[in-house]
Write a protein that holds these residues in place. Sequence first.
Motif, PDB file in Angstrom:
ATOM      1  N   CYS A  93     -35.036   7.864 -37.996  1.00  0.00           N
ATOM      2  CA  CYS A  93     -34.862   6.987 -36.840  1.00  0.00           C
ATOM      3  C   CYS A  93     -33.565   6.232 -37.072  1.00  0.00           C
ATOM      4  O   CYS A  93     -33.395   5.570 -38.097  1.00  0.00           O
ATOM      5  CB  CYS A  93     -36.035   6.012 -36.731  1.00  0.00           C
ATOM      6  N   CYS A 121     -34.400   2.041 -37.279  1.00  0.00           N
ATOM      7  CA  CYS A 121     -35.130   1.419 -38.390  1.00  0.00           C
ATOM      8  C   CYS A 121     -34.979   2.219 -39.686  1.00  0.00           C
ATOM      9  O   CYS A 121     -35.423   1.778 -40.741  1.00  0.00           O
ATOM     10  CB  CYS A 121     -36.605   1.244 -38.042  1.00  0.00           C
ATOM     11  N   HIS A 147     -42.393   8.793 -33.232  1.00  0.00           N
ATOM     12  CA  HIS A 147     -41.959   7.490 -33.746  1.00  0.00           C
ATOM     13  C   HIS A 147     -41.044   6.791 -32.740  1.00  0.00           C
ATOM     14  O   HIS A 147     -41.201   5.589 -32.480  1.00  0.00           O
ATOM     15  CB  HIS A 147     -41.231   7.674 -35.088  1.00  0.00           C
ATOM     16  N   CYS A 163     -41.032   2.969 -31.627  1.00  0.00           N
ATOM     17  CA  CYS A 163     -40.114   2.064 -32.335  1.00  0.00           C
ATOM     18  C   CYS A 163     -39.392   1.150 -31.339  1.00  0.00           C
ATOM     19  O   CYS A 163     -38.808   1.615 -30.362  1.00  0.00           O
ATOM     20  CB  CYS A 163     -39.090   2.872 -33.130  1.00  0.00           C
TER      21      CYS A 163
HETATM   22 ZN   LIG Z   1     -37.570   3.441 -35.836  1.00  0.00          ZN
END
Ligand SMILES: [Zn+2]
Length: 327
Positions: free
Chosen positions: A206, A209, A222, A226
Amino acid sequence: MGTGKKVVAPRRGRASVEQESPSGSPTPMDIDEPEKVAPEDPVVRQPLEVGTKAPCMWRNAYHDCQIVERRKKPGTDTYEYYVHYSTFNRRLDEWVTFDKFEPKALVKAEKKRILREAASERAANASRAKNEKKKKDSKKRRTSAASGSVDGEKASTEKSIEEKEHEEATKVKNIQTVVIGCWAIDAWYYSPFPPEYSGYSTLYLCEFCLKFMRTQDALQRHCERCILRHPPGIEIYRKDNISMFEVDGATNRIYCQNLCYIAKLFLDHKTLYYDVDPFWFYIMCEVDDRGAHIVGYFSKEKFSEEDYNVACTSHSRRTSGVAMESF
Ligand SMILES: [Zn+2]
């Protein structure tokens, strides 16, 4: 001891057998045997040994290289080999199949292996005989010091082998590619990702993050959850579409550790710092309407006696690759 049999030269039609003498010491016949029994080219045995040197095909030409590691392809009995090209940087180390090696060189390597194994067997026999003699002498003197010394030597050798094996294991690039945002980047070096991620040649990250995942589907799921759209810190600089974020290693430990795992893929340092608390991380991002996309970072110790402890990592759109600096 002195009961082992060993086939020393694989040849068509017959095999030569080396028989140890009852005393365990080599006979003159043993010494001459390897040179005499290989008039024909030996069949190259598979799997090839780690350490074998033979040119390997890289971009339509053979280049000298050495086998660093080997493994079975999942679900098959076929081996593949992790090679280091002697004239190239380690970042070009890669997994190759048997057919990529120069056949003549493999035959030559096989001949060497046969000679080496024979020599090693003779050395082992001589060593065993020597140790037996030592033990007998030791008993005669009725001292425990001599036997303790032998055990000590053995333990020291075993530790050294373990260390060597560990060094060998970390030589192999475990992750081949990382996908982050819209980029797929080839990794250069080994990075000690948690064991559950080994065996996955591609990791999906990602970009906000920095959580890493093993499949694209997992990344997709995800991303739907997120909520981050920029690094988890304070924006300390902005010019045009470039922003710099300051992230505290102590308050965003997982983010910063993930950053270190990723950076290690492009740095040939021997160590990775899991303790990120004492560092500030400065993340440079390109900003668009989807968020702030990481393009590089540097870290700095919060309290450092030397005032120049800065490490920097970035990837460049122009080169479609990665530029690294550490100083
Ligand atoms: Zn993330």
